[in-house]
Design an enzyme around this catalytic site. Structure first.
Site, PDB file in Angstrom:
ATOM      1  N   SER A  17       2.776 -34.945 -30.070  1.00 27.49           N
ATOM      2  CA  SER A  17       2.337 -36.055 -30.310  1.00 27.49           C
ATOM      3  C   SER A  17       3.791 -36.965 -31.076  1.00 27.49           C
ATOM      4  O   SER A  17       3.760 -37.544 -32.323  1.00 27.49           O
ATOM      5  CB  SER A  17       1.210 -36.411 -31.658  1.00 27.49           C
ATOM      6  N   GLY A  18       4.359 -36.708 -29.559  1.00 25.51           N
ATOM      7  CA  GLY A  18       5.719 -37.228 -29.789  1.00 25.51           C
ATOM      8  C   GLY A  18       5.576 -38.075 -29.213  1.00 25.51           C
ATOM      9  O   GLY A  18       4.284 -38.773 -28.963  1.00 25.51           O
ATOM     10  N   LYS A  42       0.072 -29.845 -33.727  1.00 30.51           N
ATOM     11  CA  LYS A  42       0.232 -28.627 -34.263  1.00 30.51           C
ATOM     12  C   LYS A  42       1.104 -29.036 -35.996  1.00 30.51           C
ATOM     13  O   LYS A  42       1.068 -27.876 -36.801  1.00 30.51           O
ATOM     14  CB  LYS A  42       1.054 -27.121 -34.047  1.00 30.51           C
ATOM     15  N   ALA A  53      14.899 -38.678 -33.636  1.00 28.17           N
ATOM     16  CA  ALA A  53      15.362 -38.892 -32.720  1.00 28.17           C
ATOM     17  C   ALA A  53      16.144 -40.370 -33.589  1.00 28.17           C
ATOM     18  O   ALA A  53      16.390 -41.096 -34.156  1.00 28.17           O
ATOM     19  CB  ALA A  53      15.236 -39.639 -31.666  1.00 28.17           C
ATOM     20  N   GLY A  55      19.918 -42.425 -32.277  1.00 23.81           N
ATOM     21  CA  GLY A  55      21.209 -42.717 -31.199  1.00 23.81           C
ATOM     22  C   GLY A  55      19.887 -43.982 -30.900  1.00 23.81           C
ATOM     23  O   GLY A  55      20.500 -45.342 -30.879  1.00 23.81           O
ATOM     24  N   GLU A 122      26.203 -44.122 -26.111  1.00 25.73           N
ATOM     25  CA  GLU A 122      27.298 -42.554 -25.811  1.00 25.73           C
ATOM     26  C   GLU A 122      28.071 -42.528 -24.860  1.00 25.73           C
ATOM     27  O   GLU A 122      27.761 -42.957 -24.493  1.00 25.73           O
ATOM     28  CB  GLU A 122      25.441 -42.457 -26.593  1.00 25.73           C
ATOM     29  N   ASP A 229       6.625 -24.357 -27.008  1.00 25.41           N
ATOM     30  CA  ASP A 229       4.848 -23.860 -26.434  1.00 25.41           C
ATOM     31  C   ASP A 229       4.212 -24.282 -24.935  1.00 25.41           C
ATOM     32  O   ASP A 229       3.503 -23.689 -24.900  1.00 25.41           O
ATOM     33  CB  ASP A 229       3.732 -24.311 -27.803  1.00 25.41           C
ATOM     34  N   HIS A 250      24.205 -30.000 -28.659  1.00 28.35           N
ATOM     35  CA  HIS A 250      24.708 -31.373 -29.358  1.00 28.35           C
ATOM     36  C   HIS A 250      25.636 -31.554 -29.844  1.00 28.35           C
ATOM     37  O   HIS A 250      26.517 -30.597 -30.973  1.00 28.35           O
ATOM     38  CB  HIS A 250      23.707 -32.257 -30.315  1.00 28.35           C
ATOM     39  N   HIS A 358      20.174 -28.340 -28.853  1.00 26.79           N
ATOM     40  CA  HIS A 358      19.598 -29.360 -28.425  1.00 26.79           C
ATOM     41  C   HIS A 358      18.504 -30.402 -28.561  1.00 26.79           C
ATOM     42  O   HIS A 358      17.764 -30.806 -28.586  1.00 26.79           O
ATOM     43  CB  HIS A 358      20.674 -30.932 -29.421  1.00 26.79           C
ATOM     44  N   ARG A 393      21.111 -33.421 -19.722  1.00 28.63           N
ATOM     45  CA  ARG A 393      21.181 -35.062 -19.555  1.00 28.63           C
ATOM     46  C   ARG A 393      22.025 -35.930 -20.168  1.00 28.63           C
ATOM     47  O   ARG A 393      22.837 -35.755 -21.262  1.00 28.63           O
ATOM     48  CB  ARG A 393      19.982 -34.685 -20.852  1.00 28.63           C
TER      49      ARG A 393
END
Ligand code: FAD
Ligand code: SIN
Length: 531
Positions: A17-18, A42, A53, A55, A122, A229, A250, A358, A393
């Site tokens: 559920s992000g 979970k 998060a 930035g 950034e 997971d 990071h 990170h 990334r």
């Protein structure tokens, strides 16, 4: 542990559920109005990497100063030559539409006095292009998405439901399956933690949105739910995995021994002009990259690591003392408050920082429609390897990735969902052979051991000898865990340990197989020269 005899049938099973899971569930619920969508997560509804998060989300918003070409180029440079260019172009060009949707769903991004969105910068970005909500962008996104999800009658949202394994032909036909065979996903076995039962969810479509695996390291910015997971479940189900050796550290986590997970000092702080100084107050980034503090993350993290190793000191400093305090406090209220709570006044004190794990750039392979190599299994977000990030990334491209691929998955399903048949003969969870006498402390010891192995041997700088040591030690842990897993009552802790060991082992194996240094992967044996 009892296995529930009933089968829970749902059209769409969303695991996580992000931003990736919630945006997929919302879109699906909006389009497939007569279908059932079940989100399992979970922990609490909003406990995930997204929530932390800081930035923001990158997008080309102001085309008078920015362009898709520049965002594409910055992403490719950060990815160090192995991004999939077609994917990068697609994500960057889709970004403004996906961001507009997020805004329409109620996410509030900061604006300047003239009413335009305030765009942050950034590391690795050549332009200001980060939409943000103060320094708590992720929490704001979770708030808005959960609010929307709760309005949808066709979504069932189950907390403290832990996905143990994906269901494939392996369980349905009771046959061993091989990695190259065409495999179908029929849902998942799920531990209902509060009732202590294993439920069987059969689904026409499963969306894997389980996020990252920072918990394989001691020092990480990721919350405790980030245990890999999804990658481990997909690997056991024989889905294709790649690029997991590219772990992003990071550069600037707050150095505060004993605080786990590590509190992040957003890269946007350097975007506002903060300066890195060594333990003795000297600037050092010029030695490493012309972009200095705003070089890409892999470069800054390695530079700090090198400074720490040379000096034997525990941290470097981030100097914000020359910045306009009122403006700083307005953009970064959470960071200002956190520092103040530890007696660090950013007006006059430097902030002690050091690198922390990170993000994982690789994961479950998906194509541009978010399809994995398993039929009817889609994946989105940090759990995936989409081709966007390559070896490293670009900052603030991750939330964006989740939005874009969850959207694409839904678009693809609009064309094919009606053809997907309901799974047949899905067996309920088999709990035979279980003896309930495990000492829980063994799990704690093993979890700590995985973290120590990975932090000592598979960190920012690796070597052949370190990787061999990690591999040998992880094998022992794997065998011990297998014995525990096969004979003990299931618990989230035990399952997470199994997944931590699996992902740690995968990172180590993929690292052993990489023959050149790129982005977030660096072995001292491949390039001997000093940084
Ligand atoms: P997550 O948001 O991590 O969600 C995963 C979900 O899956 C969680 O709900 C979790 O509980 C659930 N889950 C996991 N395993 C199971 C299981 N077995 N069963 C049931 N549920 C499960 N990126 C940016 O682009 N910009 C930023 O500013 C930024 N800042 C960051 C700051 C911090 C401190 C951190 C940690 C990360 C940051 N990132 C940022 C990275 C970004 O937040 C994540 O990569 C992104 O949020 C991942 O989203 P996701 O939906 O894929 O996974
Ligand atoms: C940060 O705010 O520094 C994190 C941004 C990211 O991970 O993309």
């Amino acid at each position: 542990m009892n296995a529930e005899k009933k089968i829970h049938k749902t059209d769409f099973l969303v695991i996580g559920s992000g931003i990736a899971g919630l945006s997929f569930a919302l879109k699906t619920a909006q389009h497939f109005k007569d279908s059932t969508i079940t989100i399992i997560t979970k922990n609490e509804k909003n406990e995930c990497n997204t929530k932390y998060a800081q930035g923001g989300i990158s997008t080309v918003w102001d085309k008078t100063v920015d362009s898709f070409e520049k965002h594409i180029e910055d992403t490719l440079i950060a990815g160090d030559g192995i991004c999939d260019e077609e994917i990068v172009k697609m994500v960057v060009e889709d970004a403004p539409d996906r961001l507009q949707e997020l805004i329409d769903w109620g996410t509030k991004f900061d604006k300047t006095k003239d009413g335009n969105y305030s765009l942050g910068r950034e590391g690795g970005h050549s332009q200001d292009r980060i939409l943000h909500h103060k320094d708590i962008t992720g929490a704001e996104i979770e708030r808005a998405l959960i609010e929307q999800v709760e309005k949808k009658e066709n979504i069932t949202f189950l907390t403290y439901h832990y996905a143990i394994d994906l269901i494939t032909e392996h369980q349905v036909k009771k046959l061993p399956i091989k990695r190259k065979e065409k495999i179908t996903c029929f849902g998942a076995y799920v531990l209902d933690e509060k009732k202590s039962i294993v439920k069987t969810f059969s689904a026409k479509v499963t969306m894997l949105a389980t996020g990252g695996n920072g918990q394989v390291y001691i020092t990480t910015t990721n919350p405790v739910v980030a245990t890999g997971d999804g990658i481990a479940m997909a690997y056991r189900a024989k889905a294709e995995i790649s690029d997991v050796e590219f772990i992003q550290f990071h550069p600037t986590a707050l150095f505060n021994p004993g605080e786990y997970p590590a509190f992040l000092i957003s890269e946007a702080v350097r975007g506002e002009g903060a300066i890195l100084r060594d333990y003795y107050g000297e600037r050092f980034m010029k030695k490493y990259d012309d972009r200095e503090e705003l070089a890409s993350r892999d470069i800054v993290a390695r530079a700090i690591d090198n400074e720490l190793k040379k000096s034997g000191t525990p941290h470097v400093y981030l100097d914000c003392t020359h910045l306009d305090y009122e403006a700083f406090k307005k953009h970064f209220p959470n960071i200002t408050e956190k520092c103040m709570s530890l007696g660090i006044d950013v007006r006059k004190d430097y902030i002690p920082v050091s690198p922390a794990q990170h993000y994982i750039c690789g994961g479950v392979n998906i194509n541009k429609k978010a399809k994995t190599s398993l039929k009817n299994l889609y994946a989105s977000g940090e759990v995936t390897r989409s081709g966007l990030h390559g070896a490293n990334r670009l900052a603030s491209n991750s939330l964006l990735e989740g939005l874009v691929f969850s959207h694409n998955a839904c678009e693809n399903l609009k064309k094919r969902f009606h053809k997907i048949k309901e799974p047949q003969n899905v067996p309920v969870w088999n709990d035979s052979g279980v003896v309930k006498n495990m000492e829980k402390i063994l799990i704690t010891h093993d979890r700590n051991e995985v973290k120590t192995i990975m932090s000592n041997y598979v960190g920012i700088v690796r070597s052949n000898e370190r990787l061999l040591r990690a591999e040998r030690r992880l094998r022992v842990l794997y065998e011990d865990n297998k014995r525990l897993y096969d004979h003990s009552e299931l618990s989230t802790d035990l399952c997470e340990l199994r997944n931590l060991i699996t992902t740690a082992y995968l990172i180590t194996q993929f690292s052993k197989n990489r023959k050149e240094n790129r982005g977030g992967f660096y072995s001292a044996d491949l390039i001997k020269k000093e940084l």
